[in-house]
Design an enzyme around this catalytic site. Structure first.
Site, mmCIF file in Angstrom:
data_model
loop_
_atom_site.group_PDB
_atom_site.id
_atom_site.type_symbol
_atom_site.label_atom_id
_atom_site.label_comp_id
_atom_site.label_asym_id
_atom_site.label_seq_id
_atom_site.Cartn_x
_atom_site.Cartn_y
_atom_site.Cartn_z
ATOM 1 N N LYS A 33 10.789 53.284 37.191
ATOM 2 C CA LYS A 33 12.010 53.507 36.408
ATOM 3 C C LYS A 33 13.119 52.566 36.904
ATOM 4 O O LYS A 33 13.009 51.983 37.995
ATOM 5 C CB LYS A 33 12.443 54.970 36.526
ATOM 6 C CG LYS A 33 12.827 55.390 37.941
ATOM 7 C CD LYS A 33 13.038 56.897 38.047
ATOM 8 C CE LYS A 33 13.326 57.317 39.471
ATOM 9 N NZ LYS A 33 13.346 58.783 39.622
ATOM 10 N N TYR A 250 40.376 38.806 52.062
ATOM 11 C CA TYR A 250 41.281 39.793 51.471
ATOM 12 C C TYR A 250 41.732 40.811 52.512
ATOM 13 O O TYR A 250 40.926 41.293 53.324
ATOM 14 C CB TYR A 250 40.578 40.551 50.346
ATOM 15 C CG TYR A 250 40.451 39.762 49.067
ATOM 16 C CD1 TYR A 250 41.569 39.319 48.373
ATOM 17 C CD2 TYR A 250 39.197 39.486 48.544
ATOM 18 C CE1 TYR A 250 41.439 38.612 47.193
ATOM 19 C CE2 TYR A 250 39.050 38.782 47.355
ATOM 20 C CZ TYR A 250 40.183 38.347 46.684
ATOM 21 O OH TYR A 250 40.047 37.647 45.514
#
Ligand code: PLP
Length: 352
Positions: A33, A250
Site C-alpha cells: 500500500k 534559518y
C-alpha cells in the site's frame, strides 16, 4: 541532474520476503500500500510476483494499478471499498475486499457479482479503529457464508501494540479473536510485521508484512536478518569555510565554535527529509560519519565537513545502510513508515 537518489534494492526486498515467510510459515501477503511505503508499488510487486502468496493494498485504485501493470497474484484491499459502487471494480479486477463495517457487508451481499469473491472479514479485537466487534462477528460471517457469491472467508484482525513485545495487549487481542472464531470456518490472519517477529502465537494461515519487508525493524532488535531496501543519498554541491562564532542557516540555529567547513547537500524537507530531525542528525559523508548542522531547508540541508570528507561532490547517505531511517524518524518524533512514504522529488533507481 540533481543528485538526490532513492536506490531501491530489489534483491533486498526479495530476501526480506523470504526471511519473513520462513519466520511466519503459512502464507504471507506482501503489503505494498501507499506506493509500497514510498518504494514504488509496481516495481516492488513485479520483483515479488514469483515469490509472494499475494499483495495487500489500501485502496481499490492501488489494486487496479497493480492489475493494469500485469500483476496476477491475489490482491487484498485492506480497507475494502469506500462506496458500494466500487464492488464492480473489485469484481472486474478480481480483488479480495476486506469487510469491516455493516454497510460494506450489506452492499457486498447485494452486489451482482460476475464471479465468486474471496472476502477478508475483519474483527475489532481491541484496537477499536475498524472491524466488527467480537459479538457481531459470527452473524457477519454467517451472512457471507450463506451468499452464493462468496468463494471463501478469511477471518482477520489487526494489533494495536504488537511492536511492544512485552505488552499484554496483543495476547488479549488474540484471545478475543480466538474466542469469537472458535466455531467459524475459514483461514485466519492476524500478524503485521511486529506480530510476525514478536508474537509466535500470532502466526496463523496468512501473515501481512509491511515495514519489515522494506528492511526496517518494527521495534529495536526485532530481526537481525532484514536488509534495508531504500538507500536515500545525495551530494554536497557547495562548500564554504566559516570563522568561529558564525551562524548557519534559518534562525541561525547553529553557530560555529571553531573554523568550520560547511557543505550544502541537495535534499530538504520538500523531498521528504524531516525538518524536525535537523541539527545533529547523523549522515555519512563519503562513507564516514557526519552530521547535519543548522536547520533543514525546503531544498537543501547543511552538514559539517571534516578531513575525511572531500567537499563538493561528496556522497551523503541520508538513510539506508549506515544511517537508520528509524533513528532519523525518532529524532523527528515520528516513525520510519512516515519518512519512507514521504520521499519525493528523488530519482528512483531500481537495482536488481
Ligand atoms: C499496513 C497494514 C499491515 C502492515 O503493517 P506493518 O506494520 O507495516 O507490517 C498489516 N495489516 C493491515 C491491516 C495493515 O493496514
Amino acid at each position: 541532474m540533481r543528485p538526490l537518489v532513492a536506490a531501491i534494492r530489489l534483491a533486498h526486498l526479495r530476501h526480506n520476503y523470504e526471511t519473513l515467510k520462513t519466520i511466519h510459515g503459512g502464507r504471507l501477503l506482501a503489503v505494498v500500500k501507499a506506493n509500497a511505503y514510498g518504494h514504488g508499488a509496481v516495481r516492488c510487486a513485479r520483483a515479488l510476483a514469483d515469490l509472494t502468496d499475494g499483495f495487500a493494498v489500501a485502496t481499490p485504485a492501488e489494486g487496479i494499478e497493480l492489475r493494469q501493470a500485469g500483476i496476477e497474484n491475489p490482491i487484498v484491499l485492506l480497507e475494502g471499498v469506500f462506496e458500494a459502487a466500487e464492488y464492480a471494480e473489485v469484481d472486474a479486477y478480481r480483488l479480495w475486499p476486506v469487510v469491516q463495517t455493516q454497510w460494506q457487508l450489506e452492499s457486498l451481499l447485494a452486489h451482482p457479482w460476475q464471479r465468486p469473491v474471496s472476502v477478508w472479514l475483519k474483527m475489532d479485537s481491541g484496537m477499536h479503529r475498524a472491524g466488527f466487534f467480537p459479538h457481531n462477528f459470527a452473524p457477519a460471517h454467517q451472512a457471507l457464508l450463506q451468499s452464493p457469491h462468496v468463494a471463501d472467508i478469511v477471518n482477520m484482525s489487526h494489533f494495536a501494540r504488537a511492536d511492544e513485545p512485552d505488552h499484554p495487549m496483543t495476547a488479549q487481542q488474540m484471545q478475543a479473536f480466538d474466542t469469537a472464531v472458535a466455531d467459524l470456518s475459514g483461514a485466519c490472519s492476524l500478524a503485521n510485521s511486529a506480530g510476525i517477529l514478536a508474537h509466535p502465537a500470532a502466526r496463523r494461515d496468512w501473515g501481512r508484512a509491511g515495514i519489515a519487508l522494506y528492511g526496517i525493524e518494527p521495534f529495536p532488535g526485532a530481526c537481525a536478518d532484514l536488509r534495508p531496501v531504500m538507500r536515500l543519498s545525495s551530494r554536497v554541491f557547495a562548500e564554504r569555510t566559516l570563522q568561529p562564532g558564525e551562524p548557519v542557516g534559518y534562525g541561525a540555529a547553529f553557530v560555529t565554535e571553531h573554523s568550520t567547513r560547511v557543505g550544502v547537500v541537495a535534499c530538504g524537507y520538500a523531498d521528504g527529509y524531516p525538518r524536525a530531525s535537523g541539527n545533529g542528525c547523523p549522515v555519512t559523508i563519503d562513507g564516514h560519519a557526519g552530521r547535519i548542522i543548522g536547520r533543514v531547508s525546503m531544498d537543501m540541508l547543511t552538514v559539517q565537513l571534516d578531513d575525511h570528507h572531500q567537499g563538493v561532490g561528496s556522497e551523503v547517505e541520508l538513510w539506508g545502510d549506515r544511517v537508520s531511517v528509524a533513528e532519523v524518524a525518532e529524532r523527528a518524533g515520528t516513525i520510519a513508515y512516515e519518512l519512507l512514504c514521504n520521499v519525493k522529488r528523488a530519482t528512483f533507481v531500481y537495482q536488481e
